[in-house]
Design a protein around this motif. Sequence first.
Motif, PDB file in Angstrom:
ATOM      1  N   SER A  91       3.790   6.378   6.662  1.00 28.39           N
ATOM      2  CA  SER A  91       4.498   5.880   5.478  1.00 28.39           C
ATOM      3  C   SER A  91       5.979   5.680   5.771  1.00 28.39           C
ATOM      4  N   LEU A 107       8.162   2.133   5.695  1.00 24.75           N
ATOM      5  CA  LEU A 107       9.401   2.035   4.931  1.00 24.75           C
ATOM      6  C   LEU A 107      10.530   1.493   5.801  1.00 24.75           C
ATOM      7  N   MET A 157       6.872   1.919  -1.931  1.00 23.41           N
ATOM      8  CA  MET A 157       6.340   2.676  -0.814  1.00 23.41           C
ATOM      9  C   MET A 157       5.820   4.036  -1.266  1.00 23.41           C
ATOM     10  N   LEU A 184       2.495   3.224  -2.603  1.00 21.25           N
ATOM     11  CA  LEU A 184       1.588   2.875  -1.509  1.00 21.25           C
ATOM     12  C   LEU A 184       1.134   4.122  -0.752  1.00 21.25           C
ATOM     13  N   SER A 185       2.037   5.082  -0.574  1.00 22.04           N
ATOM     14  CA  SER A 185       1.672   6.316   0.128  1.00 22.04           C
ATOM     15  C   SER A 185       0.626   7.114  -0.633  1.00 22.04           C
ATOM     16  N   PHE A 244      -2.764   5.807   0.692  1.00 23.52           N
ATOM     17  CA  PHE A 244      -3.165   5.931   2.086  1.00 23.52           C
ATOM     18  C   PHE A 244      -3.943   7.202   2.395  1.00 23.52           C
ATOM     19  N   SER A 279      -0.260  15.871  -1.313  1.00 26.21           N
ATOM     20  CA  SER A 279       0.367  14.657  -1.836  1.00 26.21           C
ATOM     21  C   SER A 279       1.717  14.959  -2.472  1.00 26.21           C
ATOM     22  N   GLU A 314       4.150  15.531   0.326  1.00 30.27           N
ATOM     23  CA  GLU A 314       4.464  14.254   0.966  1.00 30.27           C
ATOM     24  C   GLU A 314       5.413  13.432   0.109  1.00 30.27           C
ATOM     25  N   LEU A 369       9.166  12.062   1.140  1.00 32.65           N
ATOM     26  CA  LEU A 369       9.509  10.645   1.110  1.00 32.65           C
ATOM     27  C   LEU A 369      10.685  10.375   0.178  1.00 32.65           C
ATOM     28  N   ARG A 420      -2.566   8.995  -7.430  1.00 28.17           N
ATOM     29  CA  ARG A 420      -3.204   9.708  -6.315  1.00 28.17           C
ATOM     30  C   ARG A 420      -4.451  10.456  -6.790  1.00 28.17           C
TER      31      ARG A 420
END
Length: 256
Positions: free
Chosen positions: A29, A33, A60, A63-64, A67, A110, A113, A117, A146
């Motif tokens: 990720s 970016l 982003m 989007l993460s 993933f 998540s 993360e 980010l 998520r």
Amino acid sequence: MRAGWVLTQRNLAHWVRQPWAPIFGLLFSIMLLLVFGFLFGGAITVPGGGDYISFLLPGMLALSMMFGVESTATAMAADTRRGITDRFRSMPIGSASVALGRVGADMTNSAAELLVLIAGGLLIGWRITSDPASAALAVVLLLSLRFAVLWIGIFIGLNFRGDGATMAVQVLVWPIGFLSTAIVSAETMPAWLAAIAAWNPLSATASAARQLFGNPTGVTGGVLADGAVWLAIGWPILIVAVFLPLSARAYRKLRH
């Protein structure tokens, strides 16, 4: 609920002993970016004005949240293939405990993360210009997306064995991820493609996050201008309402 918590701890313990999957997911990720923000960003204009990094970062983040579904589906498929899920089914625990254990562990990962980010975005110049309550709601909507897509991953993992789960998720995630407004505004696309992107659940969350963080939205009209936040609330509810029962049904029908 207690069984679900125990299984959450089991899944987290796996990541502690083998942390490479979440680490590489986070690095992927960050790489996207940096590539889009600094390599391609100079050639991209945001409709309505605004800095591209400020536009890109919330996209982003959304989007993460998509993933990591691959690891969820792969782990569920691996447990099913190796007979671990069958062992759980033979125990006196609720049928939802296995899935809840996986969801609990993945949501913990998540959240961590997402915080990393966000911190990384602040380091490269992204700023939150809204009030704390709006920013907190943006984080909640990102985690809601998520939570919803995890149930898609669980459903796929219970229905596919081996590499089939990974490939099925990739076929699903990549088109949804890039046929959205996560990286570019729908208003830069052909009309028919823009209509598809505007109704993408990922686009709703990305646009809502931009609004709530106080960043450029790249939207000057249409459904995302008027109702992105409501769509970002409604899409996860709809996805969970469909795939949670389907996952429960798939779990009950697993064959030994």
